[in-house]
Design a protein around this motif. Structure first.
Motif, PDB file in Angstrom:
ATOM      1  N   ASN A   9      10.599   5.854  -5.084  1.00 15.40           N
ATOM      2  CA  ASN A   9      11.113   4.482  -5.092  1.00 15.40           C
ATOM      3  C   ASN A   9      11.020   3.851  -3.707  1.00 15.40           C
ATOM      4  O   ASN A   9      10.941   2.619  -3.581  1.00 15.40           O
ATOM      5  N   LEU A  10      11.045   4.680  -2.679  1.00 11.61           N
ATOM      6  CA  LEU A  10      10.913   4.152  -1.321  1.00 11.61           C
ATOM      7  C   LEU A  10       9.552   3.504  -1.111  1.00 11.61           C
ATOM      8  O   LEU A  10       9.424   2.518  -0.382  1.00 11.61           O
ATOM      9  N   LEU A  11       8.532   4.050  -1.767  1.00 10.02           N
ATOM     10  CA  LEU A  11       7.197   3.474  -1.627  1.00 10.02           C
ATOM     11  C   LEU A  11       7.115   2.103  -2.290  1.00 10.02           C
ATOM     12  O   LEU A  11       6.362   1.232  -1.842  1.00 10.02           O
ATOM     13  N   VAL A  12       7.883   1.917  -3.366  1.00 16.41           N
ATOM     14  CA  VAL A  12       7.946   0.602  -4.003  1.00 16.41           C
ATOM     15  C   VAL A  12       8.536  -0.414  -3.033  1.00 16.41           C
ATOM     16  O   VAL A  12       8.039  -1.539  -2.889  1.00 16.41           O
ATOM     17  N   TYR A  18       5.950  -4.893   2.700  1.00 14.39           N
ATOM     18  CA  TYR A  18       4.692  -5.158   3.405  1.00 14.39           C
ATOM     19  C   TYR A  18       4.115  -6.515   2.990  1.00 14.39           C
ATOM     20  O   TYR A  18       3.556  -7.245   3.812  1.00 14.39           O
ATOM     21  N   ASN A  19       4.251  -6.864   1.715  1.00 19.26           N
ATOM     22  CA  ASN A  19       3.684  -8.125   1.218  1.00 19.26           C
ATOM     23  C   ASN A  19       4.595  -9.318   1.455  1.00 19.26           C
ATOM     24  O   ASN A  19       4.127 -10.412   1.776  1.00 19.26           O
ATOM     25  N   ALA A  20       5.916  -9.118   1.283  1.00 23.32           N
ATOM     26  CA  ALA A  20       6.847 -10.245   1.394  1.00 23.32           C
ATOM     27  C   ALA A  20       7.311 -10.485   2.823  1.00 23.32           C
ATOM     28  O   ALA A  20       7.630 -11.615   3.198  1.00 23.32           O
ATOM     29  N   ARG A  21       7.442  -9.401   3.617  1.00 25.11           N
ATOM     30  CA  ARG A  21       7.850  -9.463   5.023  1.00 25.11           C
ATOM     31  C   ARG A  21       9.298  -9.915   5.210  1.00 25.11           C
ATOM     32  O   ARG A  21       9.701 -10.161   6.347  1.00 25.11           O
ATOM     33  N   ARG A  22      10.074 -10.017   4.145  1.00 27.69           N
ATOM     34  CA  ARG A  22      11.477 -10.410   4.259  1.00 27.69           C
ATOM     35  C   ARG A  22      12.332  -9.544   3.342  1.00 27.69           C
ATOM     36  O   ARG A  22      12.034  -9.398   2.156  1.00 27.69           O
ATOM     37  N   LEU A  69      -0.768   2.629   6.209  1.00 31.00           N
ATOM     38  CA  LEU A  69      -0.229   3.150   4.956  1.00 31.00           C
ATOM     39  C   LEU A  69      -0.375   2.181   3.792  1.00 31.00           C
ATOM     40  O   LEU A  69      -0.362   2.589   2.628  1.00 31.00           O
ATOM     41  N   ALA A  70      -0.502   0.879   4.073  1.00 31.68           N
ATOM     42  CA  ALA A  70      -0.388  -0.151   3.038  1.00 31.68           C
ATOM     43  C   ALA A  70      -1.394   0.042   1.902  1.00 31.68           C
ATOM     44  O   ALA A  70      -1.031   0.004   0.722  1.00 31.68           O
TER      45      ALA A  70
END
Length: 315
Positions: A9-12, A18-22, A69-70
């Motif tokens: 779940n941490l990877l989620v 990474y995509n939202a940055r917030r 990692l992304a």
């Protein structure tokens, strides 16, 4: 590092951050609290022994390790999504599916007649809707599945998206038969250039002529206008319109000229008798790609419609 020591779940959380940055946006997307997201980030930092994201005024910016990692994390999550959401094989002959495709109005002119003819033969129950990529948040609409595909020159669709090249667009200058530029170009017309295609006109002729400009910010055509502005081209703009739908009619009835793609000019020459010449400004070609979100990379219906579009339009 052993996988059993990592909560997947941490990877989620990592992928969305990474995509939202917030943190707030990730919490809203995942339906959890902001402290829960912050706690997950703390655990991720411990697992990878790296800060991963640095808080700045522009949001949570990724470290070099997070950037590295992304892509593998996104690919792994996409593979898991495919395993847990596997669908039955897609049968276009019996499907009643509705696809939504983002494209410009000039894209509609080029793509839709041939696409709808092909669907009529191969998939009579499938319907198509189009949407302007400037009228919506295209990235979010495609991530949510609201929009299935996008076609065009869309350099902002990089992370999270797959793309495949269809063709490159060349830009030309178009006008009515008998226009002063037509007469100027006739003097240098090549014997093999055809009845609607002359060779060129001068930059001075182009700058002196009255022009109609299609205002299309956020598209490849909009970038062409920006390029000419940076090149200090003096354009005598008499008319601005927000779309291409009436452009051929306007040029046919006036002495205005327009900068358009060669494919649009070819169609306008065929149906309206308009003429076009090589553009006097050295405008870079624009690459037209087919885009889809990584979430739907292995979805059978998406795979089928993508394959059809590529077969019909790739050069």
């Amino acid at each position: 590092m052993d996988l059993h020591a990592v909560d997947l779940n941490l990877l989620v959380v990592f992928h969305h951050l990474y995509n939202a940055r917030r943190v707030s946006r990730v919490a809203e997307t995942l339906g959890v609290t902001q402290p829960a997201v912050s706690n997950a980030l703390a655990r991720l930092r411990k697992v990878f022994n790296d800060e991963l994201f640095i808080r700045t005024s522009r949001g949570m910016l990724p470290t070099p390790m997070a950037i590295e990692l992304a892509e593998p994390v996104a690919a792994a999550l996409d593979a898991l999504h495919g395993v847990f959401n596997r669908e039955l094989a897609f049968d276009p002959a019996t499907s009643q599916r509705a696809f939504e495709i983002a494209m410009t109005d000039i894209g509609e002119v080029h793509f839709l007649p041939k696409l709808m003819h092909a669907l009529g033969e191969r998939a009579p129950g499938i319907t198509i809707s189009t949407v302007r990529n400037t009228a919506i948040n295209l990235r979010e609409a495609m991530a949510s599945g609201q929009v299935d595909l996008a076609v065009g020159h869309l350099p902002d669709l990089t992370a999270e998206f797959f793309q495949r090249r269809l063709f490159r667009q060349k830009y030309v200058c178009m006008f009515r038969p008998g226009h002063p530029l037509d007469r100027a170009a006739r003097a240098t017309r090549s014997a093999k250039s055809g009845p609607s295609k002359a060779t060129s006109v001068t930059r001075e002729d182009f700058e002196r002529s009255e022009q109609v400009m299609v205002v299309a910010a956020g598209t490849g055509h909009g970038q062409v206008d920006e390029f000419m502005a940076r090149a200090h081209v003096q354009r005598n703009i008499r008319l601005r319109v927000p779309h291409f739908v009436a452009l051929a009619d306007i040029l046919h009835a006036t002495d205005l000229i327009a900068t358009v793609t060669e494919k649009f000019a070819q169609r306008s020459a065929q149906h309206f008798g308009l003429r076009y010449v090589d553009h006097p400004i050295d405008i870079p070609d624009v690459q037209i790609n087919l885009f889809w979100h990584a979430r739907y990379h292995r979805e059978p219906g998406s795979q089928w419609i993508r394959s059809l579009l590529f077969d019909l339009f790739s050069e």
